[in-house]
Scaffold this active site. Sequence first.
Site, mmCIF file in Angstrom:
data_model
loop_
_atom_site.group_PDB
_atom_site.id
_atom_site.type_symbol
_atom_site.label_atom_id
_atom_site.label_comp_id
_atom_site.label_asym_id
_atom_site.label_seq_id
_atom_site.Cartn_x
_atom_site.Cartn_y
_atom_site.Cartn_z
ATOM 1 N N ASP A 162 29.814 -10.917 -41.673
ATOM 2 C CA ASP A 162 31.251 -11.179 -41.658
ATOM 3 C C ASP A 162 31.915 -10.364 -42.769
ATOM 4 O OD1 ASP A 162 33.788 -12.201 -41.707
ATOM 5 O OD2 ASP A 162 33.201 -14.271 -42.027
ATOM 6 N N ARG A 174 29.055 -14.887 -52.082
ATOM 7 C CA ARG A 174 30.231 -14.024 -52.078
ATOM 8 C C ARG A 174 30.544 -13.649 -53.526
ATOM 9 N NH1 ARG A 174 34.042 -17.399 -47.712
ATOM 10 N NH2 ARG A 174 32.565 -17.280 -45.971
ATOM 11 N N GLN A 220 28.687 -24.048 -45.719
ATOM 12 C CA GLN A 220 29.599 -24.514 -44.687
ATOM 13 C C GLN A 220 28.858 -24.775 -43.388
ATOM 14 O OE1 GLN A 220 32.470 -21.277 -44.487
ATOM 15 N NE2 GLN A 220 31.491 -20.399 -42.688
ATOM 16 N N ASP A 224 43.910 -21.930 -39.547
ATOM 17 C CA ASP A 224 43.245 -22.686 -40.607
ATOM 18 C C ASP A 224 43.620 -24.157 -40.539
ATOM 19 O OD1 ASP A 224 42.128 -20.367 -41.589
ATOM 20 O OD2 ASP A 224 43.491 -20.196 -43.311
ATOM 21 N N GLU A 259 42.429 -25.904 -47.967
ATOM 22 C CA GLU A 259 41.849 -25.391 -46.721
ATOM 23 C C GLU A 259 40.445 -25.925 -46.520
ATOM 24 O OE1 GLU A 259 39.981 -21.308 -44.981
ATOM 25 O OE2 GLU A 259 41.770 -21.085 -46.234
ATOM 26 N N SER A 265 38.451 -22.369 -41.386
ATOM 27 C CA SER A 265 39.036 -21.206 -40.727
ATOM 28 C C SER A 265 38.313 -21.067 -39.391
ATOM 29 C CB SER A 265 38.839 -19.952 -41.575
ATOM 30 O OG SER A 265 39.301 -18.803 -40.895
#
Length: 333
Positions: free
Chosen positions: A45, A99, A114, A234, A247, A250
Amino acid sequence: MNEILQREAAITLVKDTFSRFLCDYLHLTKVSSPLIVLDGTGLNDDLNGIERPVSFPVKSLNEQRAVVVHSLAKWKRVRLKELNVDTGRGILTDMRALRPDEDYSPIHSIYVDQWDWEKHIDVTDRTLLCLKETVSAIFNALKETEQIVYQYYPDMPPQLPEKIHFIHSEELLQRFPALSPKERENAIAKAFGAVFIIGIGNKLSHGNPHDGRAADYDDWSTENEEGYKGLNGDIIVWHPLLQSAFEISSMGIRVDKNALVRQLKEKKCEQKSTLPFHSSLLSGKLPESIGGGIGQSRLCMFLLRKSHIGEVQVSVWPSEEKKKMREKGVVLL
């Protein structure tokens, strides 16, 4: 049981409960997933297209480079085909990612956990109605989890609204034209408690998108039934402890051939069309799908009333961040 162990038990309750409800509502089966994929396949991604993945050479593969995933947005779609998943059913996996370009904040860590899910849909389901029905199902799973948490922890009463509010990012801009994207999210989340912002990634009337999206997973450019662009968005809730929009997910209907060509051109990355993932999609070899990621630590933060993501996950933090939180009486895991 000490405080940390009690907190870990609560985290396990949230994760086990929500994943069970999510599978029931969306007809998903839990599957295994990779921590790494080979570089050059187009499977990783790209997020906003600028974040660097963790990469390394693999000795036994003639030094071919592998990358730690950012998410499994595209891998899942390939997996649907490999597993021959029926239309109307899908897969769920516990995704773990790194990340390293993520900026530290109370809600951001370089470690990402996640639920990544993907569902096979029919071509006729590439609609705003399908998107909204799926979002509502996820929201129902969230509300049921909130009720279970309340049964175990009576000092955490439910705070979610009865239904989630839907609004397109262009409508949100018109409603709050003087505010920044984050300020618009704060305003709408505070007003409704839970909101799904549609069409994130496409340029709005003022020339900028609400937020960035990669070109090759969510469809943010197709015109929907309401005349706006985008079949993605979102899920955002209002976090009363942080006093801000928060949030949780997504997600969106994934690109078809036309949307992929259009979005690669928009992002000026047409060269990706020759990569294995992209060429498979362009040649019609991948199923139509809807999917997304739902932050596990984010959800635990929200339901367990935590103000820092380090309270619900173990990661690497700057020493000054740990010191600052200790002074506030917050212990990071």
